[in-house]
Design a protein around this motif. Structure first.
Motif, PDB file in Angstrom:
ATOM      1  N   PHE A 135       0.826  -1.207   0.000  1.00 60.34           N
ATOM      2  CA  PHE A 135       0.000   0.000   0.000  1.00 60.34           C
ATOM      3  C   PHE A 135       0.863   1.261   0.000  1.00 60.34           C
ATOM      4  CE2 PHE A 135      -1.841   3.331   2.769  1.00 60.34           C
ATOM      5  CZ  PHE A 135      -2.812   3.798   1.888  1.00 60.34           C
ATOM      6  N   LEU A 136       1.867   1.339   0.888  1.00 61.53           N
ATOM      7  CA  LEU A 136       2.688   2.549   0.978  1.00 61.53           C
ATOM      8  C   LEU A 136       3.548   2.747  -0.267  1.00 61.53           C
ATOM      9  CD1 LEU A 136       3.804   2.539   4.731  1.00 61.53           C
ATOM     10  CD2 LEU A 136       2.086   3.972   3.629  1.00 61.53           C
ATOM     11  N   THR A 137       4.002   1.664  -0.870  1.00 64.85           N
ATOM     12  CA  THR A 137       4.792   1.791  -2.094  1.00 64.85           C
ATOM     13  C   THR A 137       3.924   2.314  -3.237  1.00 64.85           C
ATOM     14  OG1 THR A 137       6.186  -0.054  -1.386  1.00 64.85           O
ATOM     15  CG2 THR A 137       6.327   0.590  -3.699  1.00 64.85           C
ATOM     16  N   LEU A 138       2.713   1.782  -3.361  1.00 64.56           N
ATOM     17  CA  LEU A 138       1.809   2.264  -4.406  1.00 64.56           C
ATOM     18  C   LEU A 138       1.393   3.708  -4.127  1.00 64.56           C
ATOM     19  CD1 LEU A 138       0.238   1.715  -6.984  1.00 64.56           C
ATOM     20  CD2 LEU A 138      -1.612   0.748  -5.581  1.00 64.56           C
ATOM     21  N   ALA A 139       1.222   4.060  -2.856  1.00 62.63           N
ATOM     22  CA  ALA A 139       0.877   5.439  -2.505  1.00 62.63           C
ATOM     23  C   ALA A 139       1.987   6.403  -2.898  1.00 62.63           C
ATOM     24  CB  ALA A 139       0.598   5.539  -1.007  1.00 62.63           C
ATOM     25  N   GLU A 140       3.208   5.904  -2.907  1.00 66.49           N
ATOM     26  CA  GLU A 140       4.351   6.738  -3.305  1.00 66.49           C
ATOM     27  C   GLU A 140       4.515   6.775  -4.823  1.00 66.49           C
ATOM     28  OE1 GLU A 140       9.211   6.631  -2.875  1.00 66.49           O
ATOM     29  OE2 GLU A 140       7.976   5.652  -1.359  1.00 66.49           O
ATOM     30  N   GLU A 141       4.422   5.614  -5.450  1.00 68.10           N
ATOM     31  CA  GLU A 141       4.664   5.534  -6.893  1.00 68.10           C
ATOM     32  C   GLU A 141       3.455   5.972  -7.714  1.00 68.10           C
ATOM     33  OE1 GLU A 141       7.350   4.854  -8.455  1.00 68.10           O
ATOM     34  OE2 GLU A 141       8.655   4.071  -6.886  1.00 68.10           O
ATOM     35  N   LEU A 142       2.245   5.662  -7.206  1.00 67.56           N
ATOM     36  CA  LEU A 142       1.004   5.914  -7.956  1.00 67.56           C
ATOM     37  C   LEU A 142       1.075   5.303  -9.363  1.00 67.56           C
ATOM     38  CD1 LEU A 142       0.204   9.582  -6.836  1.00 67.56           C
ATOM     39  CD2 LEU A 142      -0.786   7.443  -5.976  1.00 67.56           C
ATOM     40  N   HIS A 143       1.645   4.113  -9.402  1.00 60.20           N
ATOM     41  CA  HIS A 143       1.803   3.397 -10.678  1.00 60.20           C
ATOM     42  C   HIS A 143       1.972   1.914 -10.351  1.00 60.20           C
ATOM     43  CE1 HIS A 143       3.514   2.030 -14.487  1.00 60.20           C
ATOM     44  NE2 HIS A 143       3.133   3.190 -15.032  1.00 60.20           N
ATOM     45  N   PHE A 144       1.060   1.086 -10.844  1.00 63.93           N
ATOM     46  CA  PHE A 144       1.093  -0.334 -10.509  1.00 63.93           C
ATOM     47  C   PHE A 144       2.356  -1.019 -11.056  1.00 63.93           C
ATOM     48  CE2 PHE A 144      -3.218   0.500  -9.439  1.00 63.93           C
ATOM     49  CZ  PHE A 144      -3.594  -0.494  -8.528  1.00 63.93           C
ATOM     50  N   GLY A 145       2.756  -0.646 -12.254  1.00 65.26           N
ATOM     51  CA  GLY A 145       3.935  -1.270 -12.834  1.00 65.26           C
ATOM     52  C   GLY A 145       5.198  -0.946 -12.061  1.00 65.26           C
ATOM     53  N   HIS A 146       5.376   0.340 -11.699  1.00 70.25           N
ATOM     54  CA  HIS A 146       6.562   0.742 -10.949  1.00 70.25           C
ATOM     55  C   HIS A 146       6.568   0.096  -9.560  1.00 70.25           C
ATOM     56  CE1 HIS A 146       6.828   4.653 -13.537  1.00 70.25           C
ATOM     57  NE2 HIS A 146       7.162   3.557 -14.205  1.00 70.25           N
ATOM     58  N   THR A 147       5.392   0.003  -8.959  1.00 72.95           N
ATOM     59  CA  THR A 147       5.290  -0.632  -7.647  1.00 72.95           C
ATOM     60  C   THR A 147       5.683  -2.100  -7.729  1.00 72.95           C
ATOM     61  OG1 THR A 147       3.532   0.897  -6.989  1.00 72.95           O
ATOM     62  CG2 THR A 147       3.718  -1.160  -5.737  1.00 72.95           C
ATOM     63  N   ALA A 148       5.213  -2.780  -8.762  1.00 70.20           N
ATOM     64  CA  ALA A 148       5.553  -4.190  -8.939  1.00 70.20           C
ATOM     65  C   ALA A 148       7.051  -4.373  -9.133  1.00 70.20           C
ATOM     66  CB  ALA A 148       4.789  -4.761 -10.137  1.00 70.20           C
ATOM     67  N   GLU A 149       7.678  -3.457  -9.881  1.00 72.77           N
ATOM     68  CA  GLU A 149       9.119  -3.547 -10.092  1.00 72.77           C
ATOM     69  C   GLU A 149       9.880  -3.376  -8.785  1.00 72.77           C
ATOM     70  OE1 GLU A 149      10.277  -0.734 -13.021  1.00 72.77           O
ATOM     71  OE2 GLU A 149       9.072  -1.628 -14.618  1.00 72.77           O
ATOM     72  N   ARG A 150       9.465  -2.405  -7.993  1.00 74.29           N
ATOM     73  CA  ARG A 150      10.156  -2.170  -6.721  1.00 74.29           C
ATOM     74  C   ARG A 150      10.038  -3.346  -5.779  1.00 74.29           C
ATOM     75  NH1 ARG A 150       8.974   3.607  -4.025  1.00 74.29           N
ATOM     76  NH2 ARG A 150       9.742   2.389  -2.255  1.00 74.29           N
ATOM     77  N   LEU A 151       8.858  -3.968  -5.748  1.00 77.24           N
ATOM     78  CA  LEU A 151       8.620  -5.069  -4.812  1.00 77.24           C
ATOM     79  C   LEU A 151       8.949  -6.423  -5.420  1.00 77.24           C
ATOM     80  CD1 LEU A 151       5.304  -3.844  -3.135  1.00 77.24           C
ATOM     81  CD2 LEU A 151       7.666  -3.482  -2.394  1.00 77.24           C
ATOM     82  N   ARG A 152       9.302  -6.425  -6.724  1.00 79.05           N
ATOM     83  CA  ARG A 152       9.701  -7.655  -7.416  1.00 79.05           C
ATOM     84  C   ARG A 152       8.579  -8.693  -7.435  1.00 79.05           C
ATOM     85  NH1 ARG A 152      15.954  -8.214  -7.276  1.00 79.05           N
ATOM     86  NH2 ARG A 152      16.538  -6.120  -6.649  1.00 79.05           N
ATOM     87  N   VAL A 153       7.394  -8.214  -7.730  1.00 80.05           N
ATOM     88  CA  VAL A 153       6.236  -9.094  -7.901  1.00 80.05           C
ATOM     89  C   VAL A 153       5.519  -8.673  -9.187  1.00 80.05           C
ATOM     90  CG1 VAL A 153       5.941  -9.486  -5.409  1.00 80.05           C
ATOM     91  CG2 VAL A 153       4.735  -7.579  -6.515  1.00 80.05           C
ATOM     92  N   THR A 154       4.430  -9.338  -9.502  1.00 83.50           N
ATOM     93  CA  THR A 154       3.664  -8.979 -10.697  1.00 83.50           C
ATOM     94  C   THR A 154       2.668  -7.869 -10.377  1.00 83.50           C
ATOM     95  OG1 THR A 154       1.929 -10.584 -10.268  1.00 83.50           O
ATOM     96  CG2 THR A 154       3.869 -11.362 -11.489  1.00 83.50           C
ATOM     97  N   THR A 155       2.216  -7.190 -11.453  1.00 89.92           N
ATOM     98  CA  THR A 155       1.189  -6.166 -11.243  1.00 89.92           C
ATOM     99  C   THR A 155      -0.109  -6.801 -10.766  1.00 89.92           C
ATOM    100  OG1 THR A 155       0.614  -6.307 -13.593  1.00 89.92           O
ATOM    101  CG2 THR A 155       2.149  -4.565 -12.946  1.00 89.92           C
ATOM    102  N   GLY A 156      -0.358  -8.040 -11.193  1.00 86.09           N
ATOM    103  CA  GLY A 156      -1.546  -8.743 -10.723  1.00 86.09           C
ATOM    104  C   GLY A 156      -1.511  -8.946  -9.221  1.00 86.09           C
TER     105      GLY A 156
END
Length: 297
Positions: free
Chosen positions: A10-31
């Protein structure tokens, strides 16, 4: 209770506001990101993000949740870091400084004992000019400062030194021959002022605006360094309350130091930023107290 991975997502997406960038940072899929956020929103019962094909933005509820969670997560991370430091022993670097020649021996004794106890921690020693004492603590250039109290807006450790207050006057000043003076004498002579960046509480203590009886104290010129302030005194531009150790570290034939009989002692010791109270800082303060037992609290 929220799971750690839910909070992180949640906090990473709140910072990035982008599902793809969040997935890259956390090393998971956008799904995976979408699944975690939908699950979190169901638990809360309200949308946390507004999603369109082009934009992701926080809802008011999501923005408030992010605002309240961030300091809590930071606090948990700090607690874990302090526990790791305690478990491994103290390592890394510590930046310490002193203000004024009289505090240097106190600092060096503290450094010696701290280094003996924690040889894996590298200690850097500096002298801090008056003009940068507060800014050096705020920006992290210095972790612990040995300086005079009071130091507003900072944590003040136990007093390691106490000095009688004396009044610095020009050698030919009318007060130069007195055995002692009262604080009331400040109402009759301009008092040289510390730089504007100096702690306000410190200035009120050293160069008060009024005497104990309420008489106004005239302000003299401002000095940018302590030596400059003493030179202004020697020129007859004003007087200056200082610690008695000044006589030893700044002996000048053009100055006289007269005891102030009704003033409390000056107290000096460790000063640091409250939010920078790391294990290294705590152990250094403990070492400073242990290394200076004769003059400590």
């Amino acid at each position: 209770m929220l799971e750690r991975y839910e909070i992180e997502t949640f906090l990473t997406l709140a910072e990035e506001l982008h599902f793809g960038h969040t997935a890259e940072r956390l090393r998971v899929t956008t799904g995976r990101i979408s699944h975690v956020i939908r699950k979190l929103e169901r638990r809360i019962g309200a949308p946390l993000f507004e999603r369109t094909s082009r934009v992701v933005r926080l809802t008011p509820i999501g923005a408030r949740l992010a605002e309240e969670l961030r300091p809590l997560v930071a606090g948990m991370e700090d607690a874990v870091r302090r526990a790791v430091e305690a478990g491994r022993g103290l390592s890394g670097e510590l930046r310490v400084a002193f203000v004024g020649e009289s505090t240097a021996p106190v600092l060096l004794r503290a450094v010696s004992l701290f280094t003996e106890r924690h040889p894996e921690c590298v200690v850097h020693v500096h002298e801090a000019p008056l003009a940068t004492t507060r800014s050096s603590l705020r920006d992290g250039t210095v972790d612990v400062l040995i300086a005079s109290y009071p130091f507003d807006g900072m944590a003040n450790g136990p007093a390691l030194l106490r000095e009688q207050r004396v009044l610095a006057v020009a050698a030919d000043h009318p007060l130069a021959g007195e055995e002692s003076v009262s604080l009331e004498a400040l109402a009759e002579h301009p008092v040289v002022q510390y730089p504007a960046v100096t702690s306000a509480e410190f200035k009120r203590d050293r160069t008060p605006e009024r005497t104990p009886s309420g008489r106004p104290v005239p302000k003299g010129p401002v000095g940018e360094t302590f030596s400059e302030m003493l030179s202004l005194v020697a020129m007859g531009r004003g007087v200056l309350p200082v610690g008695a150790e000044t006589r030893r570290y700044y002996p000048r034939p053009d100055l006289a130091y007269v005891p102030i009989r009704d003033a409390p002692p000056i107290r000096r010791g460790p000063v640091w930023r409250e939010s920078n109270t790391t294990a290294r800082v705590r152990e250094f303060v403990r070492a400073a107290v242990d290394a200076n037992p004769a003059s400590g609290d």
